[in-house]
Design a protein around this motif. Sequence first.
Motif, PDB file in Angstrom:
ATOM      1  N   TYR A 113     -13.679  12.048 -25.052  1.00 55.35           N
ATOM      2  CA  TYR A 113     -14.064  10.876 -24.715  1.00 55.35           C
ATOM      3  C   TYR A 113     -13.072   9.542 -24.989  1.00 55.35           C
ATOM      4  O   TYR A 113     -12.859   8.806 -24.010  1.00 55.35           O
ATOM      5  N   MET A 114     -12.605   9.785 -26.042  1.00 60.92           N
ATOM      6  CA  MET A 114     -11.572   8.779 -26.487  1.00 60.92           C
ATOM      7  C   MET A 114     -10.419   8.791 -25.709  1.00 60.92           C
ATOM      8  O   MET A 114      -9.820   7.990 -24.827  1.00 60.92           O
ATOM      9  N   LEU A 115     -10.123   9.973 -25.204  1.00 60.12           N
ATOM     10  CA  LEU A 115      -9.045  10.427 -24.407  1.00 60.12           C
ATOM     11  C   LEU A 115      -9.273   9.848 -22.794  1.00 60.12           C
ATOM     12  O   LEU A 115      -8.316   9.146 -22.333  1.00 60.12           O
ATOM     13  N   ALA A 116     -10.339  10.077 -22.432  1.00 64.48           N
ATOM     14  CA  ALA A 116     -10.716   9.570 -21.122  1.00 64.48           C
ATOM     15  C   ALA A 116     -10.449   7.827 -21.183  1.00 64.48           C
ATOM     16  O   ALA A 116     -10.039   7.173 -20.046  1.00 64.48           O
ATOM     17  N   ALA A 117     -10.976   7.323 -22.231  1.00 59.94           N
ATOM     18  CA  ALA A 117     -10.810   5.855 -22.176  1.00 59.94           C
ATOM     19  C   ALA A 117      -9.337   5.455 -22.224  1.00 59.94           C
ATOM     20  O   ALA A 117      -9.140   4.210 -21.390  1.00 59.94           O
ATOM     21  N   LEU A 118      -8.423   6.191 -22.819  1.00 61.92           N
ATOM     22  CA  LEU A 118      -6.997   5.760 -22.955  1.00 61.92           C
ATOM     23  C   LEU A 118      -6.488   5.981 -21.533  1.00 61.92           C
ATOM     24  O   LEU A 118      -5.753   5.383 -20.833  1.00 61.92           O
ATOM     25  N   TYR A 119      -6.806   7.121 -20.699  1.00 65.43           N
ATOM     26  CA  TYR A 119      -6.385   7.268 -19.544  1.00 65.43           C
ATOM     27  C   TYR A 119      -7.112   6.220 -18.377  1.00 65.43           C
ATOM     28  O   TYR A 119      -6.377   5.806 -17.539  1.00 65.43           O
ATOM     29  N   ARG A 120      -8.367   5.728 -18.721  1.00 66.64           N
ATOM     30  CA  ARG A 120      -8.897   4.823 -17.829  1.00 66.64           C
ATOM     31  C   ARG A 120      -8.057   3.510 -17.920  1.00 66.64           C
ATOM     32  O   ARG A 120      -7.917   2.647 -17.000  1.00 66.64           O
ATOM     33  N   ASP A 121      -7.841   3.126 -19.417  1.00 64.87           N
ATOM     34  CA  ASP A 121      -7.162   1.804 -19.573  1.00 64.87           C
ATOM     35  C   ASP A 121      -5.485   1.668 -19.428  1.00 64.87           C
ATOM     36  O   ASP A 121      -5.332   0.694 -19.562  1.00 64.87           O
ATOM     37  N   GLY A 122      -5.284   2.911 -19.168  1.00 65.60           N
ATOM     38  CA  GLY A 122      -3.710   3.030 -19.282  1.00 65.60           C
ATOM     39  C   GLY A 122      -3.064   2.657 -20.916  1.00 65.60           C
ATOM     40  O   GLY A 122      -2.047   1.880 -20.733  1.00 65.60           O
ATOM     41  N   LYS A 123      -3.758   3.098 -21.794  1.00 67.55           N
ATOM     42  CA  LYS A 123      -3.315   2.656 -23.169  1.00 67.55           C
ATOM     43  C   LYS A 123      -2.635   3.876 -23.676  1.00 67.55           C
ATOM     44  O   LYS A 123      -3.305   5.079 -23.826  1.00 67.55           O
ATOM     45  N   GLY A 124      -1.355   3.855 -23.901  1.00 65.43           N
ATOM     46  CA  GLY A 124      -0.566   5.071 -24.512  1.00 65.43           C
ATOM     47  C   GLY A 124      -0.256   6.275 -23.562  1.00 65.43           C
ATOM     48  O   GLY A 124       0.341   7.006 -23.740  1.00 65.43           O
ATOM     49  N   VAL A 125      -0.573   5.880 -22.330  1.00 69.28           N
ATOM     50  CA  VAL A 125      -0.276   6.876 -21.215  1.00 69.28           C
ATOM     51  C   VAL A 125      -0.519   5.908 -19.924  1.00 69.28           C
ATOM     52  O   VAL A 125      -1.143   5.010 -19.820  1.00 69.28           O
ATOM     53  N   GLU A 126       0.085   6.646 -18.774  1.00 71.58           N
ATOM     54  CA  GLU A 126      -0.026   6.019 -17.561  1.00 71.58           C
ATOM     55  C   GLU A 126      -1.484   6.056 -16.958  1.00 71.58           C
ATOM     56  O   GLU A 126      -2.076   7.050 -17.279  1.00 71.58           O
ATOM     57  N   GLN A 127      -1.907   4.974 -16.573  1.00 67.60           N
ATOM     58  CA  GLN A 127      -3.591   4.953 -16.011  1.00 67.60           C
ATOM     59  C   GLN A 127      -3.756   6.140 -15.149  1.00 67.60           C
ATOM     60  O   GLN A 127      -2.856   6.394 -14.242  1.00 67.60           O
ATOM     61  N   ASP A 128      -4.779   6.875 -15.283  1.00 68.78           N
ATOM     62  CA  ASP A 128      -4.999   8.143 -14.416  1.00 68.78           C
ATOM     63  C   ASP A 128      -6.587   8.216 -14.253  1.00 68.78           C
ATOM     64  O   ASP A 128      -7.226   8.679 -15.225  1.00 68.78           O
ATOM     65  N   HIS A 129      -7.187   7.359 -13.288  1.00 70.38           N
ATOM     66  CA  HIS A 129      -8.724   7.368 -13.240  1.00 70.38           C
ATOM     67  C   HIS A 129      -9.254   8.686 -12.653  1.00 70.38           C
ATOM     68  O   HIS A 129     -10.235   8.913 -13.235  1.00 70.38           O
ATOM     69  N   ALA A 130      -8.575   9.441 -11.993  1.00 70.92           N
ATOM     70  CA  ALA A 130      -9.160  10.925 -11.979  1.00 70.92           C
ATOM     71  C   ALA A 130      -9.031  11.467 -13.178  1.00 70.92           C
ATOM     72  O   ALA A 130     -10.247  12.269 -13.269  1.00 70.92           O
ATOM     73  N   LYS A 131      -8.272  11.506 -14.005  1.00 71.16           N
ATOM     74  CA  LYS A 131      -8.354  12.316 -15.284  1.00 71.16           C
ATOM     75  C   LYS A 131      -9.147  11.825 -16.042  1.00 71.16           C
ATOM     76  O   LYS A 131      -9.973  12.375 -16.908  1.00 71.16           O
ATOM     77  N   ALA A 132      -9.300  10.460 -16.087  1.00 71.03           N
ATOM     78  CA  ALA A 132     -10.349   9.663 -17.028  1.00 71.03           C
ATOM     79  C   ALA A 132     -11.872  10.360 -16.606  1.00 71.03           C
ATOM     80  O   ALA A 132     -12.585  10.438 -17.429  1.00 71.03           O
ATOM     81  N   ALA A 133     -12.142  10.321 -15.300  1.00 71.63           N
ATOM     82  CA  ALA A 133     -13.704  10.418 -14.841  1.00 71.63           C
ATOM     83  C   ALA A 133     -13.818  12.141 -15.209  1.00 71.63           C
ATOM     84  O   ALA A 133     -14.970  12.440 -15.726  1.00 71.63           O
ATOM     85  N   SER A 134     -12.794  13.031 -15.069  1.00 70.58           N
ATOM     86  CA  SER A 134     -12.913  14.390 -15.431  1.00 70.58           C
ATOM     87  C   SER A 134     -13.240  14.543 -16.931  1.00 70.58           C
ATOM     88  O   SER A 134     -14.016  15.159 -17.525  1.00 70.58           O
ATOM     89  N   LEU A 135     -12.307  13.595 -17.926  1.00 77.28           N
ATOM     90  CA  LEU A 135     -12.717  13.793 -19.356  1.00 77.28           C
ATOM     91  C   LEU A 135     -13.856  13.085 -19.534  1.00 77.28           C
ATOM     92  O   LEU A 135     -14.720  13.602 -20.582  1.00 77.28           O
ATOM     93  N   PHE A 136     -14.262  12.124 -18.988  1.00 75.60           N
ATOM     94  CA  PHE A 136     -15.518  11.424 -19.311  1.00 75.60           C
ATOM     95  C   PHE A 136     -16.838  12.531 -18.978  1.00 75.60           C
ATOM     96  O   PHE A 136     -17.659  12.516 -19.767  1.00 75.60           O
ATOM     97  N   ARG A 137     -16.625  12.898 -17.810  1.00 74.83           N
ATOM     98  CA  ARG A 137     -17.701  13.895 -17.310  1.00 74.83           C
ATOM     99  C   ARG A 137     -17.747  15.299 -18.527  1.00 74.83           C
ATOM    100  O   ARG A 137     -18.797  15.678 -18.805  1.00 74.83           O
ATOM    101  N   LYS A 138     -16.685  15.872 -19.085  1.00 75.62           N
ATOM    102  CA  LYS A 138     -16.694  17.009 -19.813  1.00 75.62           C
ATOM    103  C   LYS A 138     -17.350  16.509 -21.138  1.00 75.62           C
ATOM    104  O   LYS A 138     -17.930  17.209 -21.776  1.00 75.62           O
TER     105      LYS A 138
END
Length: 193
Positions: free
Chosen positions: A85-110
């Motif tokens: 969940y936290m990693l999904a938020a980091l991907y969604r917001d592009g914090k500490g990593v390049e923003q990646d909405h597809a990866k965020a959505a996948s992690l949120f779903r998991k």
Amino acid sequence: MLLLAMIHPIAGHAGPYEGGDLAFHKKNYEAALRHWRSAASAGHARAQLGVATLYYGGLGVVVDYDEAFEWCARAADQGLPSAQYMLAALYRDGKGVEQDHAKAASLFRKAAEQDVPGAQYSMGLMYFAGQHVVVNYDEAYYWLSLAAGAPGKEHAQVRSTAAYLRDQAAEKLSAEQIAAVKTRIADRVAAAR
């Protein structure tokens, strides 16, 4: 702050992780980091998430999203739902990593599928608002209903916000659609028992 509240470690028997958890709950973040860093380095997933949480929130340390991402990714790789969940938020917001909405959505779903209320809320919001997914009020209603039913006082804010949005989604659905989603929720609850 909502994200930090959702990643609430639980105290248990004494050890490096538990010592860090106790210090965290006493708001002694420097001590928490000392305890958790050794356990995190040894591969303890919850300690890795604890270190990530401290760096994400700037608790006892300077905010460092790169460091938060690194520790969080290690914990998520071990299958820890709250880390996903936290990693999904980091991907969604592009914090500490390049923003990646597809990866965020996948992690949120998991994480949502593993009953993390914040992730369930995030999935519902994504479907309700069409954030990087096609608007789908059935899915929004489903995920927001699950989040609205989250137990525990630490989830009070998620419950109330999810319930409000769920009701907004319901206005876009027919009675038959709502009944079908409620059946899906009941089936999920029954399968979990």
